[in-house]
Design a protein around this motif. Sequence first.
Motif, PDB file in Angstrom:
ATOM      1  N   GLY A  21       0.816  -1.220   0.000  1.00  0.00           N
ATOM      2  CA  GLY A  21       0.000   0.000   0.000  1.00  0.00           C
ATOM      3  C   GLY A  21       0.843   1.259   0.000  1.00  0.00           C
ATOM      4  N   GLY A  22       1.901   1.267   0.816  1.00  0.00           N
ATOM      5  CA  GLY A  22       2.754   2.444   0.902  1.00  0.00           C
ATOM      6  C   GLY A  22       3.504   2.721  -0.380  1.00  0.00           C
ATOM      7  N   THR A  23       4.028   1.676  -1.008  1.00  0.00           N
ATOM      8  CA  THR A  23       4.766   1.855  -2.271  1.00  0.00           C
ATOM      9  C   THR A  23       3.850   2.418  -3.348  1.00  0.00           C
ATOM     10  OG1 THR A  23       6.264   0.021  -1.739  1.00  0.00           O
ATOM     11  CG2 THR A  23       6.111   0.692  -4.050  1.00  0.00           C
ATOM     12  N   ILE A  24       2.648   1.891  -3.433  1.00  0.00           N
ATOM     13  CA  ILE A  24       1.673   2.386  -4.417  1.00  0.00           C
ATOM     14  C   ILE A  24       1.382   3.863  -4.175  1.00  0.00           C
ATOM     15  CG2 ILE A  24      -0.751   2.260  -5.130  1.00  0.00           C
ATOM     16  CD1 ILE A  24      -0.556  -0.801  -4.625  1.00  0.00           C
ATOM     17  N   TYR A  25       1.141   4.198  -2.916  1.00  0.00           N
ATOM     18  CA  TYR A  25       0.774   5.579  -2.570  1.00  0.00           C
ATOM     19  C   TYR A  25       1.904   6.557  -2.885  1.00  0.00           C
ATOM     20  CZ  TYR A  25      -1.125   9.513  -0.011  1.00  0.00           C
ATOM     21  OH  TYR A  25      -1.610  10.756   0.313  1.00  0.00           O
ATOM     22  N   ILE A  26       3.118   6.228  -2.429  1.00  0.00           N
ATOM     23  CA  ILE A  26       4.263   7.110  -2.656  1.00  0.00           C
ATOM     24  C   ILE A  26       4.585   7.207  -4.147  1.00  0.00           C
ATOM     25  CG2 ILE A  26       6.745   7.414  -2.274  1.00  0.00           C
ATOM     26  CD1 ILE A  26       5.084   8.069   0.173  1.00  0.00           C
ATOM     27  N   LEU A  27       4.539   6.068  -4.843  1.00  0.00           N
ATOM     28  CA  LEU A  27       4.859   6.040  -6.271  1.00  0.00           C
ATOM     29  C   LEU A  27       3.969   7.001  -7.051  1.00  0.00           C
ATOM     30  CD1 LEU A  27       6.507   4.624  -8.547  1.00  0.00           C
ATOM     31  CD2 LEU A  27       4.612   3.005  -8.742  1.00  0.00           C
ATOM     32  N   ILE A  28       2.665   6.943  -6.801  1.00  0.00           N
ATOM     33  CA  ILE A  28       1.724   7.788  -7.540  1.00  0.00           C
ATOM     34  C   ILE A  28       1.869   9.254  -7.150  1.00  0.00           C
ATOM     35  CG2 ILE A  28      -0.728   8.347  -7.846  1.00  0.00           C
ATOM     36  CD1 ILE A  28      -1.316   5.356  -7.739  1.00  0.00           C
ATOM     37  N   ASN A  29       1.814   9.544  -5.849  1.00  0.00           N
ATOM     38  CA  ASN A  29       1.776  10.936  -5.402  1.00  0.00           C
ATOM     39  C   ASN A  29       3.119  11.651  -5.554  1.00  0.00           C
ATOM     40  OD1 ASN A  29      -1.002  11.628  -4.071  1.00  0.00           O
ATOM     41  ND2 ASN A  29      -0.559   9.531  -3.469  1.00  0.00           N
ATOM     42  N   PHE A  30       4.214  10.942  -5.315  1.00  0.00           N
ATOM     43  CA  PHE A  30       5.522  11.573  -5.469  1.00  0.00           C
ATOM     44  C   PHE A  30       5.808  11.873  -6.944  1.00  0.00           C
ATOM     45  CE2 PHE A  30      10.228  11.474  -5.738  1.00  0.00           C
ATOM     46  CZ  PHE A  30      10.494  12.520  -4.867  1.00  0.00           C
ATOM     47  N   THR A  31       5.431  10.942  -7.816  1.00  0.00           N
ATOM     48  CA  THR A  31       5.621  11.166  -9.259  1.00  0.00           C
ATOM     49  C   THR A  31       4.810  12.368  -9.725  1.00  0.00           C
ATOM     50  OG1 THR A  31       5.990   8.795  -9.620  1.00  0.00           O
ATOM     51  CG2 THR A  31       5.439  10.126 -11.539  1.00  0.00           C
ATOM     52  N   LEU A  32       3.545  12.439  -9.282  1.00  0.00           N
ATOM     53  CA  LEU A  32       2.699  13.583  -9.642  1.00  0.00           C
ATOM     54  C   LEU A  32       3.277  14.880  -9.100  1.00  0.00           C
ATOM     55  CD1 LEU A  32      -0.922  12.163  -9.108  1.00  0.00           C
ATOM     56  CD2 LEU A  32       0.188  12.716 -11.273  1.00  0.00           C
ATOM     57  N   GLY A  33       3.846  14.841  -7.881  1.00  0.00           N
ATOM     58  CA  GLY A  33       4.444  16.037  -7.286  1.00  0.00           C
ATOM     59  C   GLY A  33       5.643  16.535  -8.080  1.00  0.00           C
ATOM     60  N   LEU A  34       6.496  15.600  -8.518  1.00  0.00           N
ATOM     61  CA  LEU A  34       7.651  15.982  -9.326  1.00  0.00           C
ATOM     62  C   LEU A  34       7.227  16.559 -10.675  1.00  0.00           C
ATOM     63  CD1 LEU A  34      10.199  13.064  -8.748  1.00  0.00           C
ATOM     64  CD2 LEU A  34      10.404  15.431  -7.950  1.00  0.00           C
ATOM     65  N   LEU A  35       6.250  15.905 -11.313  1.00  0.00           N
ATOM     66  CA  LEU A  35       5.760  16.385 -12.614  1.00  0.00           C
ATOM     67  C   LEU A  35       5.110  17.758 -12.476  1.00  0.00           C
ATOM     68  CD1 LEU A  35       4.249  13.092 -14.092  1.00  0.00           C
ATOM     69  CD2 LEU A  35       6.339  14.258 -14.815  1.00  0.00           C
ATOM     70  N   PHE A  36       4.404  17.945 -11.367  1.00  0.00           N
ATOM     71  CA  PHE A  36       3.763  19.240 -11.118  1.00  0.00           C
ATOM     72  C   PHE A  36       4.812  20.341 -11.006  1.00  0.00           C
ATOM     73  CE2 PHE A  36       2.152  22.428  -8.074  1.00  0.00           C
ATOM     74  CZ  PHE A  36       1.067  22.892  -8.797  1.00  0.00           C
ATOM     75  N   GLY A  37       5.865  20.074 -10.219  1.00  0.00           N
ATOM     76  CA  GLY A  37       6.944  21.050 -10.089  1.00  0.00           C
ATOM     77  C   GLY A  37       7.646  21.323 -11.400  1.00  0.00           C
ATOM     78  N   LEU A  38       7.813  20.275 -12.209  1.00  0.00           N
ATOM     79  CA  LEU A  38       8.464  20.420 -13.514  1.00  0.00           C
ATOM     80  C   LEU A  38       7.653  21.312 -14.442  1.00  0.00           C
ATOM     81  CD1 LEU A  38      10.748  19.480 -15.457  1.00  0.00           C
ATOM     82  CD2 LEU A  38       9.264  17.555 -16.089  1.00  0.00           C
TER      83      LEU A  38
END
Length: 409
Positions: free
Chosen positions: A95-112
């Motif tokens: 559950g944690g890997t799924i959550y971090i994978l999705i939200n962290f990726t979206l956060g990086l793309l958002f900043g980019l």
Amino acid sequence: MNHLVFEIGLALVLIALAGLLSAKLKFSVIPFYILVGMAVGPHSFHWGHIDLRFIESAELIEFLGRIGVLFLLFYLGLEFSVGRLIKSGRSIAVGGTIYILINFTLGLLFGLFAGLPMMEMLIVAGITTISSSAIVAKVLVDLKRTANPETEMILGIIMFEDIFLAVYISIVSGLVLSGSTSIGGILLSAAIALGFMLLVLVVGRKSVPLLNRLLRIRSNELFLLVIFAVLFVIAGFSETIHVAEAIGALLVGLVLAETEHMKRIEHLILPFRDFFGAIFFFSFGLTIDPLSLGGAVWLSLGAVVLTLIGNFAAGMWAGRSAGLSPKSSVNIGLTIVARGEFSIIMANLAKAGHLLPIIQPFAALYVLILAVLGPLLTKETKKIYSGMEWVYKSLGLGREKRKKTVSHE
């Protein structure tokens, strides 16, 4: 400076009133603390001779807020000991890997896509990835959902976030505070941060029998003095090697959670966590210029939308991987939407590293919106799920048809 004690007293009165108001409205107290701080901060409005701004005491309140961070992370370490983290196994890993994978990726793309520099991108990704443990835990208790089938997964995700946060802050603080720009400097900062964490955890766990003997102190006064001494020395030392002081506090909590004195420490520390934690949110509000929020509105709203999408997707995916029903999966995604203390810690890290000033108002507005929206969405998950059912039926994908689709898969 003659009125310093009086200003601190007034600050505590305002914090207490904000807490009473939130309790009356049965809502998360974090937005109230931040808003009150913004209303009386050095950047707030004043009318002629009527000046209610906290100027003389702002620096002292900020320091008390830093102590609040230490207690928040120290208490979190006590709650989630190293042994407990290891035993929680699969629910954390999946559950944690799924959550971090999705939200962290979206956060990086958002900043980019927002055109932010690399360091600011890393900070923004941290702000948008980590849920508020305090708000989520309170919502689960208030809505009496602690016995729900999805609650174990929710707690597992929160615990995984805490592990990720510890590692992430250690690495990012090393980069931001040390000012490293070369690949070698970045790798060295990361190695120092991770090495320090591993050293404290390994030595701490090996020292548990010794700590059990040393902490057999009858006097609560002396007991607290020893605990505070260890907490502040380790946290302070971590800051000298460019690792966030909050991580030092978390590590001390994780180590002491393994001792036989954990319950006693937890009981005695709780009032300090609540008191200084409230000052922490208030002090964060003091640093925000209300006029600067306008420049962060669209950035914050964009991040909120991405967070809602990311959390919903992560909840559905994590719930399905654990064999939970669609309704329980919806509960997972919406319960962990709220953002709070950890997002603010990341924003303060950006301030300490002299990164772009937009990060502070962005974090304030983002946290305010989700600290309000999160509990509301959690409370209305039943209606939201019913609305989804209606949409499915309207599209000809009723429950029976969807079951067949799943069985064919």
